[in-house]
Structures are given as structure tokens and as C-alpha cells.
Write a protein that holds these residues in place. Structure first.
Motif, PDB file in Angstrom:
ATOM      1  N   HIS A   1      -6.525  89.400  15.910  1.00  0.00           N
ATOM      2  CA  HIS A   1      -7.745  89.400  15.096  1.00  0.00           C
ATOM      3  C   HIS A   1      -8.960  89.575  15.998  1.00  0.00           C
ATOM      4  O   HIS A   1      -9.013  89.061  17.116  1.00  0.00           O
ATOM      5  CB  HIS A   1      -7.856  88.103  14.301  1.00  0.00           C
ATOM      6  CG  HIS A   1      -6.659  87.830  13.448  1.00  0.00           C
ATOM      7  ND1 HIS A   1      -6.402  88.485  12.272  1.00  0.00           N
ATOM      8  CD2 HIS A   1      -5.628  86.950  13.619  1.00  0.00           C
ATOM      9  CE1 HIS A   1      -5.291  88.043  11.735  1.00  0.00           C
ATOM     10  NE2 HIS A   1      -4.785  87.102  12.535  1.00  0.00           N
TER      11      HIS A   1
ATOM     12  N   ASP B   1      -6.846  80.946  13.986  1.00  0.00           N
ATOM     13  CA  ASP B   1      -6.571  81.498  12.663  1.00  0.00           C
ATOM     14  C   ASP B   1      -7.893  81.914  12.016  1.00  0.00           C
ATOM     15  O   ASP B   1      -8.791  81.084  11.830  1.00  0.00           O
ATOM     16  CB  ASP B   1      -5.870  80.446  11.801  1.00  0.00           C
ATOM     17  CG  ASP B   1      -5.332  81.025  10.502  1.00  0.00           C
ATOM     18  OD1 ASP B   1      -5.863  82.057  10.035  1.00  0.00           O
ATOM     19  OD2 ASP B   1      -4.388  80.425   9.941  1.00  0.00           O
TER      20      ASP B   1
ATOM     21  N   GLN C   1      -8.664  82.439   9.085  1.00  0.00           N
ATOM     22  CA  GLN C   1      -8.940  81.732   7.832  1.00  0.00           C
ATOM     23  C   GLN C   1      -9.660  80.408   8.076  1.00  0.00           C
ATOM     24  O   GLN C   1     -10.243  79.838   7.153  1.00  0.00           O
ATOM     25  CB  GLN C   1      -7.629  81.484   7.081  1.00  0.00           C
ATOM     26  CG  GLN C   1      -6.952  82.753   6.594  1.00  0.00           C
ATOM     27  CD  GLN C   1      -5.700  82.475   5.779  1.00  0.00           C
ATOM     28  OE1 GLN C   1      -5.274  81.318   5.644  1.00  0.00           O
ATOM     29  NE2 GLN C   1      -5.102  83.518   5.233  1.00  0.00           N
ATOM     30  N   ASN C   2      -9.589  79.925   9.315  1.00  0.00           N
ATOM     31  CA  ASN C   2     -10.242  78.656   9.636  1.00  0.00           C
ATOM     32  C   ASN C   2     -11.664  78.822  10.193  1.00  0.00           C
ATOM     33  O   ASN C   2     -12.331  77.843  10.481  1.00  0.00           O
ATOM     34  CB  ASN C   2      -9.407  77.879  10.662  1.00  0.00           C
ATOM     35  CG  ASN C   2      -8.046  77.482  10.098  1.00  0.00           C
ATOM     36  OD1 ASN C   2      -7.895  77.306   8.896  1.00  0.00           O
ATOM     37  ND2 ASN C   2      -7.055  77.360  10.976  1.00  0.00           N
TER      38      ASN C   2
ATOM     39  N   GLY D   1     -14.603  81.114   5.782  1.00  0.00           N
ATOM     40  CA  GLY D   1     -13.180  81.387   5.920  1.00  0.00           C
ATOM     41  C   GLY D   1     -12.772  82.813   5.682  1.00  0.00           C
ATOM     42  O   GLY D   1     -11.593  83.104   5.541  1.00  0.00           O
ATOM     43  N   GLN D   2     -13.738  83.764   5.670  1.00  0.00           N
ATOM     44  CA  GLN D   2     -13.338  85.159   5.421  1.00  0.00           C
ATOM     45  C   GLN D   2     -12.736  85.777   6.665  1.00  0.00           C
ATOM     46  O   GLN D   2     -12.990  85.346   7.766  1.00  0.00           O
ATOM     47  CB  GLN D   2     -14.552  85.945   4.957  1.00  0.00           C
ATOM     48  CG  GLN D   2     -15.702  85.963   5.978  1.00  0.00           C
ATOM     49  CD  GLN D   2     -16.808  86.883   5.522  1.00  0.00           C
ATOM     50  OE1 GLN D   2     -16.550  87.984   5.067  1.00  0.00           O
ATOM     51  NE2 GLN D   2     -18.044  86.412   5.603  1.00  0.00           N
TER      52      GLN D   2
END
Length: 210
Positions: A139, A187, A189-190, A209-210
Motif C-alpha cells: 500500500h 493496515d 483500513q486503520n 479509514g479510507q
């Protein structure tokens, strides 16, 4: 002999009268001087207000109405008149106006430090991911400059430093639409917060969280 005594008596009377008039005049002058001295005495509160008004009563940089009012208040204080609380309020308004003018001038002289960026997270998969780190999925946080003037990012902090980051690229001399990137090691999302630092300031973005 009688004529000499008469002349001596008249001289004494005239001399006594002159001395009496002189003493009376001296006493009168002393009283007037004391009264004038008492009239000129100004209590400390009034003197302080007069000192503060002195810089405004002949100041062409303030509106004419305020300058005229400052002069009128100054004369009132000088003669023992005027409401002290009212004059204090007027001086406070003058000081506020003066401070606002200074701040406005500073803003006009200093370029705006409000920069704009767009933040997004991109997931890299397949051969692109393998080329960089080996994992099949990584990511990357991407930062898009929305500034016409060139800017350089000097710091990137994710989740207040609790999300580690990897190498950053294209973050120097960013023009409008330029994309800088930094690999993230948590992550996505975190991710809740991203803070960017430039030479002009610090900017925090809520990611939700995007």
C-alpha cells in the motif's frame, strides 16, 4: 521744630502705608501662585489617560473622527473634566483598531501559508508490488499537490507516527498536480490521520479509514 516733626510724621505714615501695601500684594501673589499650583495638579489616573491619548490626539494615521475625539478627551482631562471609564473605553477601542491594522498589514506582507493537498491510498498488486518489495500486495500513500506555487514536503506522519512509513518519492519542488508517494507499513483500513509538513506549515488530514 514743629514743622520738622510734622514732616517726619507724614513720612513715617507714608512709609508704613507703602510697606502695608507691599505686604498685602505679596500675600495676594502667594495665594494666587498656590491656587494656580493646585489647579495644575492632575491625579495619576488622569495623567495616565492623558499620556495614552497623547499619541492619538494628533495622529493622522487614525480616522479624523477618532483623532478629533481624542483631542477633546485630552482637553477634558487636562481641565479636570471627562468620565474616566468612558475615556478608557475609547482608548481601548483605539488600541484594538490599531492592533487590527497591524495584523492586516502583516497578512498583506506575508504570503499565505495555507497550502492544499489531496490524500489517497493506492494498493499495488502483482508484478508492480513484487518489483518494489516482493509481497504480492503493498500500500502506498499518495499526496497530490493542489498548489500553483512550488512546494516541498519535509515530513509525513501517519496516525501521529504510529504507522511506519517507507521510502518517499517525488516530494520535492511539487507543482500543481504533482504526486508524491510514500509506502506504508500498516493496515490502510486503520489509517485515521495523516500530517504533512512543509516549509510553510503543518497540515493534518482525517482519513476515516479510507
Amino acid at each position: 521744630m514743629k514743622t520738622q516733626l510734622l514732616i517726619l510724621a507724614c513720612s513715617s505714615f507714608i512709609l508704613f502705608g507703602c510697606n502695608k501695601n507691599t505686604a498685602s500684594q505679596n500675600a495676594k501673589n502667594s495665594t494666587e501662585t498656590q491656587a494656580a499650583s493646585e489647579t495644575k495638579a492632575i491625579d495619576p489616573d488622569r495623567q495616565q489617560l492623558m499620556d495614552e491619548l497623547a499619541e492619538y490626539k494628533d495622529n493622522p494615521d487614525i480616522p479624523p473622527v477618532q483623532e478629533k475625539l481624542a483631542r477633546a478627551y485630552y482637553d477634558m482631562l487636562k481641565t479636570g473634566g471627562g468620565d474616566l471609564e468612558e475615556i478608557r473605553g475609547f482608548i481601548s477601542e483605539l488600541q484594538d483598531t490599531e492592533q487590527a491594522a497591524v495584523e492586516q498589514a502583516a497578512q498583506q506582507e506575508t504570503p499565505s501559508a495555507n497550502e492544499q493537498f489531496e490524500i489517497r491510498i493506492r494498493t499495488i498488486t502483482g508484478s508492480d508490488a513484487t518489483q518494489h518489495f516482493g509481497p504480492t500486495v503493498i500500500h502506498k500513500l499518495e499526496i497530490i499537490s493542489l498548489n500553483d506555487a512550488s512546494t516541498t514536503i519535509t515530513g509525513i506522519k501517519i496516525n501521529r507516527g504510529n504507522c511506519p512509513t517507507g521510502t518517499a518519492d517525488h516530494y520535492q519542488n511539487m507543482g500543481y498536480g504533482t504526486v508524491a508517494g510514500v509506502f506504508i507499513r500498516c493496515d490502510p483500513q486503520n489509517i485515521r490521520e495523516v500530517t504533512l509538513t512543509t516549509a510553510n506549515g503543518e497540515y493534518t488530514f482525517n482519513m476515516n479509514g479510507q
